[in-house]
Every structure is written in structure tokens, then in C-alpha cells.
Design an enzyme around this catalytic site. Structure first.
Site, PDB file in Angstrom:
ATOM      1  N   PRO A 358       0.929 -36.661  43.745  1.00 58.92           N
ATOM      2  CA  PRO A 358      -0.408 -37.143  43.529  1.00 58.92           C
ATOM      3  C   PRO A 358      -0.516 -38.534  44.400  1.00 58.92           C
ATOM      4  O   PRO A 358       0.073 -39.361  43.023  1.00 58.92           O
ATOM      5  CB  PRO A 358      -1.352 -36.675  42.921  1.00 58.92           C
ATOM      6  CG  PRO A 358      -0.852 -35.233  42.126  1.00 58.92           C
ATOM      7  CD  PRO A 358       0.894 -35.942  41.943  1.00 58.92           C
ATOM      8  N   GLY A 359      -0.714 -39.024  45.095  1.00 54.74           N
ATOM      9  CA  GLY A 359      -1.124 -40.671  45.153  1.00 54.74           C
ATOM     10  C   GLY A 359       0.542 -41.151  45.519  1.00 54.74           C
ATOM     11  O   GLY A 359       0.448 -42.609  45.026  1.00 54.74           O
ATOM     12  N   VAL A 360       1.523 -40.697  45.951  1.00 56.50           N
ATOM     13  CA  VAL A 360       2.338 -41.691  46.523  1.00 56.50           C
ATOM     14  C   VAL A 360       2.881 -42.186  48.331  1.00 56.50           C
ATOM     15  O   VAL A 360       3.482 -42.787  48.481  1.00 56.50           O
ATOM     16  CB  VAL A 360       3.837 -40.839  45.962  1.00 56.50           C
ATOM     17  CG1 VAL A 360       3.798 -41.101  44.651  1.00 56.50           C
ATOM     18  CG2 VAL A 360       3.840 -39.318  46.758  1.00 56.50           C
ATOM     19  N   GLY A 361       1.144 -41.342  48.753  1.00 54.01           N
ATOM     20  CA  GLY A 361       1.423 -41.550  50.410  1.00 54.01           C
ATOM     21  C   GLY A 361       1.752 -40.595  51.167  1.00 54.01           C
ATOM     22  O   GLY A 361       2.570 -41.072  51.866  1.00 54.01           O
ATOM     23  N   LYS A 362       2.011 -39.638  50.396  1.00 53.38           N
ATOM     24  CA  LYS A 362       2.239 -38.306  51.412  1.00 53.38           C
ATOM     25  C   LYS A 362       1.559 -38.405  52.740  1.00 53.38           C
ATOM     26  O   LYS A 362       2.082 -38.332  54.085  1.00 53.38           O
ATOM     27  CB  LYS A 362       2.806 -37.279  51.111  1.00 53.38           C
ATOM     28  CG  LYS A 362       3.871 -37.092  49.269  1.00 53.38           C
ATOM     29  CD  LYS A 362       3.585 -35.862  49.070  1.00 53.38           C
ATOM     30  CE  LYS A 362       2.228 -34.982  48.429  1.00 53.38           C
ATOM     31  NZ  LYS A 362       1.695 -35.888  47.450  1.00 53.38           N
ATOM     32  N   THR A 363       0.531 -37.900  52.669  1.00 50.23           N
ATOM     33  CA  THR A 363      -0.697 -37.932  53.956  1.00 50.23           C
ATOM     34  C   THR A 363      -0.205 -39.435  55.221  1.00 50.23           C
ATOM     35  O   THR A 363      -0.275 -40.046  56.360  1.00 50.23           O
ATOM     36  CB  THR A 363      -1.502 -38.112  53.259  1.00 50.23           C
ATOM     37  OG1 THR A 363      -1.921 -36.594  52.868  1.00 50.23           O
ATOM     38  CG2 THR A 363      -2.443 -37.513  54.512  1.00 50.23           C
ATOM     39  N   SER A 679      15.185 -28.543  29.289  1.00 55.38           N
ATOM     40  CA  SER A 679      15.893 -30.303  29.569  1.00 55.38           C
ATOM     41  C   SER A 679      15.789 -30.825  27.811  1.00 55.38           C
ATOM     42  O   SER A 679      16.498 -32.582  27.635  1.00 55.38           O
ATOM     43  CB  SER A 679      15.155 -30.937  30.320  1.00 55.38           C
ATOM     44  OG  SER A 679      13.604 -31.951  30.281  1.00 55.38           O
ATOM     45  N   LYS A 722      12.388 -39.416  35.063  1.00 54.91           N
ATOM     46  CA  LYS A 722      12.516 -39.607  33.647  1.00 54.91           C
ATOM     47  C   LYS A 722      12.766 -40.829  33.482  1.00 54.91           C
ATOM     48  O   LYS A 722      12.331 -41.492  32.229  1.00 54.91           O
ATOM     49  CB  LYS A 722      13.225 -38.687  33.566  1.00 54.91           C
ATOM     50  CG  LYS A 722      12.655 -36.765  33.716  1.00 54.91           C
ATOM     51  CD  LYS A 722      13.257 -36.373  32.795  1.00 54.91           C
ATOM     52  CE  LYS A 722      13.022 -35.298  32.673  1.00 54.91           C
ATOM     53  NZ  LYS A 722      14.578 -33.726  32.544  1.00 54.91           N
TER      54      LYS A 722
END
Length: 778
Positions: A358-363, A679, A722
Site C-alpha cells: 500500500p501507498g506506493v502509487g499504484k492508483t 527464507s 529485503k
């Protein structure tokens, strides 16, 4: 002849079907049956007298004794006429009543002995009264019934004999044969008049009821005709006034819209048919509103309206760069699409799926795609959609039916080639109302969506020009067939440097403007923003960062409005006055080298994170304890690390019976957060070996990789996230599986310069880099 000695006569008998003759009546009969003809001939030979009796059933061809009434009329045959078709027409006149005494055996025709039933003529006032009543009732009957002419009344009124009066009136009534026979059998005049009165009363009542019903029906007919007439008048008046009249006006209006709409022929036919139906409907019909709504939808859809694509790649690149910092891959993909469009002119709309925390600017990147293409932008949120009808619409038969969201979006866009954002495609659910994800398969398949069928619209709509962009936080929640139709673009999250640039270029100016401040009134610097990023947020995107900046702006606005200061300067020192104490530790790298504690790297939906894996060895009997809310895969990974350590105990200089004399506890803080995945395998193995050999692990090393029982290191996912988390935590060296070496190019240049990446393929190499000194065997 005295009344006590009735005369017995021998006469031929003629049975009548559906007919009855009274004394003093003259009428024509058609005779066709062989026996009847012979009886007539016999009568003519004798003295022209014959007995006429009625049959109880009309359709009996050869009546027996029981089928013929006992009482009939002795009649005189006046005339006989042979007709061309073989029947004989006879004119007869009734003389008197006669009752059959017995049948005489005769094969040729019916022959009977008849007892004459003569009337006793009595005149008293009671009979007069009865006659008058009968006459007045008969008058009523004539008035009500259209079957008897008024002349009949004047003819009947002249009859003076009461018996004859009763007979004549009865002959004019439309009674059943059974009732008429009853009157014929009543020889006594008073009783006969009373019976007749009864019948007249009944008939009159029936006729009155009939009349009432007819009047009611007539009234209703008149009312309908009146309404029709008034409506026609109203139409004419409205026409004179220039108003549009009722449904016809509505239909006219819709036809005008249809002319201007420019819809395809198939759709035009459908709309015309529906308008015709609408026109024929009464104004009050509820169905009319349904049809009107449907036609409005068909007319409102952009069947052939489209916006011209702006295929200027330079301009598109500028728009994307202005709106977003970083996000190189999605930008590049959009520009590739533009380039292909320019060369090919026509291309099936691609379906991009932007996946990331969330919040990375997809929309907002979808919004920018629409702006760069100069297309309309439609956003459809699929979060929590559980009903297939949300996508496909309802059938028109349902009350309140509507098209699905896809068609609604196109109507709102007003063009058939918008950029359509299907937001949160991984948040769709399914229940008893169907599976919306399955309904999306047709929408998002470039091979099928050229003829997308919405249940409400019922006509195929072409979605192949629409550019679909979908967004999701987690790929594993999207059904496989749907995933197959989309092109994945991962937006992994931002580095600290990228976040700083985003804050400086976009977030800070936007929030200052939104809070009514100016850049002179509120000042801050990069170091302060970096402190906000490091100590007050921990996320892959920048939404939380924007909230922190908004908090600073809000508090600054309060300070300025209260008049304490004209300008506010926020520095790294006074930041906690605005945001409170720091929420997160800056780094893990300032700790000492520790035994049994290793820096691990984890991937979460909101980006990467670092976690410390701790191992403690205590005297005991070989119990292995795992804590920290671990998933099944992670627990199995710990078992694998433990088994590897046991198998290599001798080489690592650990007592081979360590597992029998010690209890081992592996803990992964933070204890309340669920963790899963393989992992952390090499991390747990390193911590375990460090605790058992008592060799500290280097504080500046972090690692990720799955371990096998032979000590091989297998590849993992989410390396970029990571690495960013390790960079944030101040780690200097990252150990990663050899097979993940290819993923290093995804890591931003700035991060790669500050970190050392060491690809490893076996546990020996891991220990070599992680432990501060080599394992001494002995």
C-alpha cells in the site's frame, strides 16, 4: 256430454321433439320420421284428428312409452304439404287436452286410446283477479324481454276464457319443455293460472338481473369510451399548444435522441423495437418506466464515441515523470504500449496489473497513464465485491435492475476507450450470489472482451479498446485464471533516497498548499525529512509519510494562526515537538557482535523488514522449542536447520551428543507478529551453530535463504524489499542464495553502492562470512 264421463277416443300419436302444442293454438310442424308420417296419413283418412305429445328427450329417434309424456293435445290437421326434401309440413290446430290411456299395438305408427280432458269453465272473482295479475305480469315480462312483441299483449288481453289465456301466454314464454308440459298437465284452471304466475315471476326476476348486468357492462364500456375520447381530446389540445403528448411524446423524444446518437445498426434495431413497445403502452403502465430506463441506458452508452489518443511519447514521458518519482518499470511499460500503438494504430488494449504494497502509487500511476494518453479515466473499486451482478449487471426482469459496474463506468466516461482502473482486484470475495472474479474473466480477456455481454444491456459491447489497469497488494489472492490474463508489474516499494525525493517534490508542497500555508511560512530541510522517514515511519510506500507531514503542517498552521510566530522552521532537533518521540529505531548495526543472534531478512505485504533470530542453548534433554508465532513452513525450516547442525556436529566442533544433553530454544521477535516461509532457514542454522560453538555473529551481516538437510542454500523471493530493509537497518553485508544473483539488477543503484552482496550456495560459505572467526574443529 256430462263432465263426469270423459270421452275415450282412438287416435294416431305424433311424438314432438322440443315443441309443445296447446289447445286453441295454430302452428306449422315439419314432420320427417316415418312413423310420424304414417300417423298423419292415418289421421287424414279418419277424421283429421291426431294426438300430439312431447318427448321428454329431444334426441331419441325411436321413443318408447316411457319417453313420451302422458298428457298431450288432441289436434285437428288443417293442411299437409310435401316438401322437396321428403319432409311434410303440416298446419295443426289444438282442440283440447288428452291423456293417453293405453298404447294399441301397431307396427306402422303409434296408436293410442285417449281420454279427453275438457276444461270446466268457472268464472268467479278470484279467477278474474288471477287473470288480471297474470296479464300485468305478462306486460312486465314483455317490457323486459325483447323476444315478445307488444302486439302479442293486445291480442292476449282480448281473451276472456281463463284457461285459454293461460295456454296462450305460456306458449309465448321461453320456458323449458318440462315447465310447459307442467302447465299442459294442469287441467284445473285456477291451479294453471297460479303456476303460470309463478313462472312469470321467476322469468321476470331473471330478466331484471340480466338487464342490471347489461347496464353495468354498458356503463363500464361507456366509461372506457369516454376516457378514450377525453384522452384523444387532450392529445389534440396538447398538439395545438405545441406540447408533447404522453407516451407518444416520449417516444418521439427518444426517436430524436436515437437519430443524434449514431449507434450501430444492431443496437438501432433493438432501440426502435423498444420505443415501439413503449409507444403502445398505456401511460400508467409500470412496464413503461422499465422500458424507458432501458432505452435511456442504450442511448447513453458510447457505442461509437471515442477520444483520440495522444501518441506523443515525449509528452507522455514528461507527464509520467512529473507525476511520479522512480517507478521506472511501470513508466517504461506505458511508453512501450504507446510506441506500439503509434506503429500499429489498432491494438487490443493490454491489461496491466500493478502489484505492490500500500501507498506506493499504484492508483495514481493509472491516473497518469490516462493523462499521458489523453484518455478518460474511470476507477472501479472491487474491494469487498461479492456479487457477480456487480460486474455483469442484473436481468431486466428484476425490480431496480441495473447494468454492472463496467457498463456504468463506460457510460460515465462517455467514450469507449477510457483507461479503466479495477482497484483492489485481490480483495474480491465470493458467496451465494456467484463469483465476481469469474465474471471478470470475460472482461479481462483480450480475445473475448470484444463482445462483452452485460445481463441488463443484452447486446454485446466492445471492450477491446479499453485499457484496463488493475491493482493488487498480494498476487496469491488473485485466482489463477484471472492472473493468467494480466501482465504483472511489481512496484516493490521505495528506498529512503526515493522517499526523500517524493517528500520534497510532491508530498510537502501538496500538504503545505492543502493546509493553507505558504513555503515562506513553513520551512524544513532534507535532514529533517530524512529523520521523519527513518524514525517516524516504517513502510514500503509513502502514505504514512504523507500523514506525518500533514501532522507537521497542521501543528504549524495552529502556531501561525494563534499569532505566536509568523514563520515556522522545523529542524531535526525540534521535530519531536511536532511528532512526539521517535516511533522506530533507526538501525540495528550499532549493536555488538553477539552469540546466537543473527540479522534475518523478511518480506511482508508492506515491504521488507529485518528480524533478529535468537538461539539459546540450556542444559536439558534435547527439547527443541520454537517461539515467535511461526507458521508451519517456518517451523519445518527450523527443524531442517537443527537436523543439518546435528549431521555436521563433528565437522563444526560441536559435541555429537549435544542434542541429548541440552534444550534448544529458537525465538524470533516480535512475538505477536505472524511469520512464515522458508527464507529464514540459513539464518536459523547460523544462529544455532553460533550458540553451540559460542562464536559471535558479525553485527553488520544480514542473510536470507532456504536451507536443505545437506546444507545447500536455495533461492527465495522479495530480494529487493529485503535489501531495502537491510539498507534502512544499517546492515553492510547481505548473504543471499547464488540463484538470486540475477535479481540484483532490480535493486536501486544507490543501495547497491552502500551494501555488499555475497551470493552463497552452501552453508559453509554462510558461516565463513557470518561468524567473526572461523569454526575451530577440535
Amino acid at each position: 256430454m256430462g263432465p263426469n264421463k270423459p270421452k275415450i277416443r282412438r287416435l294416431p300419436l305424433l311424438p314432438l321433439r322440443g315443441l309443445l302444442v296447446y289447445p286453441s293454438m295454430v302452428l306449422h310442424l315439419d314432420v320427417g320420421r316415418e312413423k310420424s308420417v304414417k300417423a298423419l296419413e292415418q289421421a287424414m283418412v279418419d277424421d283429421e284428428m291426431i294426438l300430439l305429445c312431447s318427448q321428454s328427450e329431444i334426441n331419441i329417434e325411436e321413443p318408447q312409452k316411457d319417453d313420451i309424456y302422458q298428457v298431450g293435445t288432441i289436434t285437428k290437421v288443417k293442411q299437409m304439404l310435401k316438401l322437396p326434401n321428403g319432409t311434410i309440413r303440416v298446419l295443426v290446430e289444438g282442440v283440447m287436452r288428452g291423456e293417453i290411456v293405453e298404447y294399441i299395438a301397431n307396427a306402422e305408427y303409434y296408436e293410442v286410446t285417449v281420454k279427453e280432458l275438457s276444461e270446466q269453465v268457472t268464472t268467479d272473482s278470484e279467477i278474474d283477479a288471477l287473470m288480471r295479475t297474470v296479464l300485468s305480469q305478462f306486460e312486465h315480462y314483455i317490457n323486459l324481454s325483447k323476444k315478445v312483441t307488444p302486439e302479442t299483449l293486445s291480442a292476449v288481453s282480448d281473451i276472456e276464457e281463463p284457461g285459454r289465456l293461460a295456454d296462450v301466454i305460456t306458449s309465448h314464454l321461453s320456458l323449458k319443455i318440462k315447465d310447459k308440459q307442467e302447465i299442459l298437465e294442469t287441467v284445473e284452471v285456477r291451479a294453471r293460472l297460479e303456476k303460470l304466475l309463478n313462472f312469470l315471476n321467476n322469468e321476470r326476476e331473471v330478466l331484471e338481473l340480466e338487464r342490471k348486468i347489461n347496464q353495468r357492462v354498458k356503463k363500464q364500456m361507456e366509461k372506457t369510451q369516454k376516457e378514450y375520447f377525453l384522452r384523444e381530446q387532450m392529445k389534440a389540445i396538447q398538439k395545438e399548444l405545441g406540447d408533447k403528448e404522453g407516451r407518444a411524446g416520449e417516444a418521439e423524444e427518444l426517436r430524436t435522441q436515437l437519430e443524434e446518437a449514431g449507434v450501430p445498426d444492431k443496437v438501432r434495431e433493438k432501440i426502435e423495437k423498444e420505443i415501439d413497445r413503449l409507444e403502445k403502452m398505456p401511460a400508467t403502465s409500470a412496464e413503461g418506466a422499465v422500458i424507458r430506463n432501458y432505452v435511456d441506458w442504450l442511448l447513453a452508452l458510447p457505442w461509437s464515441k471515442r477520444t483520440e489518443d495522444d501518441l506523443d511519447i515525449k509528452k507522455a514521458e514528461d507527464v509520467l515523470n512529473d507525476d511520479h518519482y522512480g517507478l521506472e518499470k511501470p513508466k517504461e511499460r506505458v511508453l512501450e504500449y504507446l510506441a506500439v500503438q503509434r506503429l500499429v494504430q489498432k491494438m487490443k488494449g493490454p491489461i496491466l496489473c500493478l502489484v505492490g504494497p500500500p501507498g506506493v502509487g499504484k492508483t495514481s500511476i493509472a491516473r497518469s497513464i490516462a493523462r499521458s494518453l489523453n484518455r478518460k479515466f474511470i476507477r472501479i473499486s472491487l474491494g469487498g465485491v461479492r456479487d457477480e451482478a456487480e460486474i455483469r449487471g442484473h436481468r431486466r426482469t428484476y425490480v431496480g435492475a441495473m447494468p454492472g459496474r463496467i457498463i456504468q463506468g463506460l457510460k460515465n466516461a462517455g467514450s469507449n476507450n477510457p483507461v479503466m482502473l479495477l482497484d483492489e482486484i485481490d480483495k474480491m470475495a465470493m458467496d451465494f450470489r456467484g463469483d465476481p472474479a469469474s465474471a471478470l474473466l470475460e472482461v479481462l480477456d483480450p480475445e473475448q472482451n470484444g463482445t462483452f455481454s452485460d445481463h441488463y444491456i443484452e447486446l454485446p459491447f466492445d471492450l477491446s479498446n479499453v485499457m484496463f489497469v488493475t491493482t493488487a497488494n498480494a498476487v496469491h489472492n488473485i485466482p489463477r485464471p484471472l492472473l493468467d490474463r494480466m501482465e504483472m508489474l511489481y512496484i516493490p516499494g521505495y528506498t529512503e533516497i526515493e522517499k526523500l525525493q517524493i517528500a520534497l517534490r510532491y508530498l510537502l508542497p501538496k500538504q503545505i498548499k492543502d493546509h493553507g500555508l505558504t513555503e515562506e511560512q513553513m520551512r524544513t530541510d532534507e535532514a529533517t525529512l530524512m529523520k521523519v522517514i527513518r524514525e517516524y515511519t516504517r513502510e514500503a510506500g509513502v502514505r504514512n509519510l504523507e500523514q506525518q507531514i500533514a501532522t507537521i503542517c497542521r501543528k504549524s498552521a495552529k502556531v501561525i494562526v494563534s499569532g505566536d510566530q509568523q514563520t515556522v522552521t522545523i529542524t531535526a532537533d525540534n521535530l519531536k515537538e511536532y511528532l512526539g518521540p521517535a516511533k522506530f529505531r533507526v538501525s540495528l548495526a550499532d549493536q555488538e557482535d553477539q552469540v546466537g543472534a543473527v540479522n534475518g531478512l523478511a518480506w511482508t505485504e508492506v515491504g521488507g523488514d529485518t528480524l533478529v533470530i535468537e538461539v539459546t542453548v540450556m542444559p536439558g534433554n534435547g527439547k527443541l522449542t520454537l517461539t515467535g508465532k511461526l507458521g508451519d513452513v517456518m517451523k519445518e525450516s527450523a527443524q531442517a536447520a537443527f537436523s543439518y547442525t546435528r549431521s555436521k556436529a563433528e565437522q563444526l566442533g560441536i559435541a555429537s551428543d549435544f542434542h541429548e544433553k541440552n534444550d534448544i530454544h529458537i525465538h524470533i521477535p516480535e512475538g505477536a507478529i505472524p511469520k512464515d516461509g522458508p527464507s529464514a532457514g540459513i539464518t536459523m542454522a547460523t544462529a544455532l551453530i553460533s550458540a553451540l560453538t559460542n562464536i559471535p555473529v558479525s553485527k553488520s551481516v544480514a542473510m536470507t535463504g532456504e536451507i536443505t538437510l545437506r546444507g545447500r542454500v536455495l533461492p527465495i523471493g522479495g530480494l529487493k524489499e529485503k535489501s531495502l530493509a537491510a539498507h534502512r537497518a544499517g546492515v553492510k553485508k547481505i548473504l543471499l542464495p547464488k540463484d538470486n544473483e540475477k535479481d540484483l539488477q532490480e535493486i536501486p543503484e544507490t543501495v547497491r553502492q552502500e551494501l555488499t552482496f555475497v551470493p552463497v550456495h552452501h552453508m559453509d560459505q554462510v558461516l565463513e562470512h557470518a561468524l567473526v572467526r572461523p569454526v575451530s574443529i577440535g
